[in-house]
Design an enzyme around this catalytic site. Structure first.
Site, mmCIF file in Angstrom:
data_model
loop_
_atom_site.group_PDB
_atom_site.id
_atom_site.type_symbol
_atom_site.label_atom_id
_atom_site.label_comp_id
_atom_site.label_asym_id
_atom_site.label_seq_id
_atom_site.Cartn_x
_atom_site.Cartn_y
_atom_site.Cartn_z
ATOM 1 N N GLU A 109 5.767 19.497 4.997
ATOM 2 C CA GLU A 109 5.883 18.433 5.993
ATOM 3 C C GLU A 109 6.848 17.308 5.561
ATOM 4 O O GLU A 109 7.706 16.887 6.340
ATOM 5 C CB GLU A 109 4.460 17.892 6.184
ATOM 6 C CG GLU A 109 4.281 16.831 7.194
ATOM 7 C CD GLU A 109 2.975 16.052 6.928
ATOM 8 O OE1 GLU A 109 2.186 16.436 6.026
ATOM 9 O OE2 GLU A 109 2.771 15.048 7.629
ATOM 10 N N ASP A 133 -1.065 24.990 1.583
ATOM 11 C CA ASP A 133 -2.071 24.474 2.516
ATOM 12 C C ASP A 133 -2.045 25.168 3.888
ATOM 13 O O ASP A 133 -3.008 25.072 4.641
ATOM 14 C CB ASP A 133 -1.865 22.967 2.738
ATOM 15 C CG ASP A 133 -1.889 22.181 1.436
ATOM 16 O OD1 ASP A 133 -2.518 22.663 0.472
ATOM 17 O OD2 ASP A 133 -1.282 21.101 1.375
#
Ligand code: F6P
Length: 348
Positions: A109, A133
């Site tokens: 991200e 993740d």
């Protein structure tokens, strides 16, 4: 730039937390680039390497023997060039002085967030999604996730035998930031008796009830998997400290210890806690992650050659497609709750 064959020299960097599969991506980028006559410059330590102009030439020789190796030969950092104007200036300046035609940013991200902002400022970047993740939107999976899940599953298997021998409750804390993907996959695969995820507040009464239910049917041990980002009802994150990284993320971890204490106090059963931590990110990638990383790397070079900047390679079903990098980082991909409903069948 849009014409395909005009790309002569590209940079590649890995940013954010490392994860198994990064080296297969780097290798694939280099091998495909060499095949089509593109020169590759490795940028060291994520965005920091572009700020400091720290680079390494990448050729077939330098990526030989790295397919099975965890981590990243380019090293990484959580540097955010948007923190200070002079960092951003350095990034733009060095992109030019290095003579790069394009950049491939491999990251999660934060790294891809920076990449997508740079595209708006005229720097041609394509993205490759990376994170254990699995919380990046616009892709079904990221590489690294499968390896992390397998490590966690194997740990749960091992904890079963010692838990059973000692009639203990074992709390296993896994990574995943604010998403319960690792917890649910590892929990289902490892046969956890309760899985606690950030997407649902922890109901301690429900946890204790599941443990008692098992005891009633003769099971004197239980395995509770808790995601590091899980929270108690109306509670705060339990964090080792409140340190923030350059992207403003709080460092998670510590929920397992607190949870184990509460379980022991409420049930009277001896409870132990295992925090898997960075073990989940270390070591050799699984075959799935090696293949996904390789496919992503090859397709990223194709995106560059097609001038598809601002795009990220992504897994959609079993196809590699190009998606908007901006959309991918817009919001977190939280757990598919239908998976949690499957896991729930096995609680208690
Ligand atoms: O994003 C990957 C991850 O491993 C998370 O699961 C975890 O919360 C975090 O990174 C740990 O970061 P650090 O490497 O800074 O300890």
């Amino acid at each position: 730039m849009s014409a395909s064959m005009s790309v002569k020299k590209i940079g590649v960097l890995t940013g954010g937390g490392d994860c198994p599969g990064l080296n297969p991506v780097i290798r694939a980028i280099v091998r495909k680039s060499v095949l089509v006559g593109i020169e590759v410059v490795g940028i060291k330590n994520g965005w920091k390497g572009l700020v400091d102009k720290e680079t390494v030439a990448l050729d077939i020789q330098s990526v030989s023997g790295i397919l099975h190796r965890g981590g990243t030969i380019l090293n990484t950092s959580r540097t955010n060039p948007y923190k200070k104007p002079e960092l951003l200036e350095a990034v733009k300046r060095n992109f030019k002085t290095l003579g790069l035609d394009a950049l491939i940013a491999i990251g999660g991200e934060d790294t891809l967030g920076v990449a997508s902002k740079l595209v708006k400022e005229g720097i041609p970047v394509v993205g490759v999604p990376k994170t254990i993740d699995n919380d990046l939107s616009e892709t079904d999976y990221t590489f690294g996730f499968d390896t992390a899940v397998n490590i966690a599953m194997e740990s749960i298997d091992r904890l079963h035998t010692t838990a059973e021998s000692h009639h203990r409750i074992m709390v296993v804390e896994v990574m995943g930031r604010h998403a319960g993907w690792i917890a649910v996959y590892a929990g289902i695969a490892g046969g956890a008796d309760m899985i606690l995820v950030p997407e649902l507040p922890i109901d301690i009464a429900e946890v204790c009830a599941a443990i008692h239910k098992r005891h009633k049917r003769g099971k004197t041990f239980s395995i509770i998997v808790v995601a590091e980002g899980a929270e108690f009802k109306k509670g705060e994150y339990v964090s080792q400290d409140k340190k923030l990284d350059a992207f403003g993320h709080v460092r998670l971890g510590g929920i397992g210890e607190v949870l184990a204490g509460i379980i022991e106090e409420k049930t009277g059963f001896e409870t132990r806690v295992t925090v898997l931590g960075h073990v989940q990110r270390g070591g050799s990638p699984t075959a799935f992650d090696r293949v996904l990383g390789t496919r992503f790397g090859v397709h990223a070079v194709d995106l560059v050659r097609n001038g598809e900047f601002g795009k990220m390679v992504s897994l959609n079903g079993n196809k590699i497609v190009a998606v908007s990098m901006e959309k991918a980082v817009e919001k977190l991909k939280t757990l598919d709750m239908s998976l949690y409903e499957i896991a729930r069948i096995f609680f208690g």
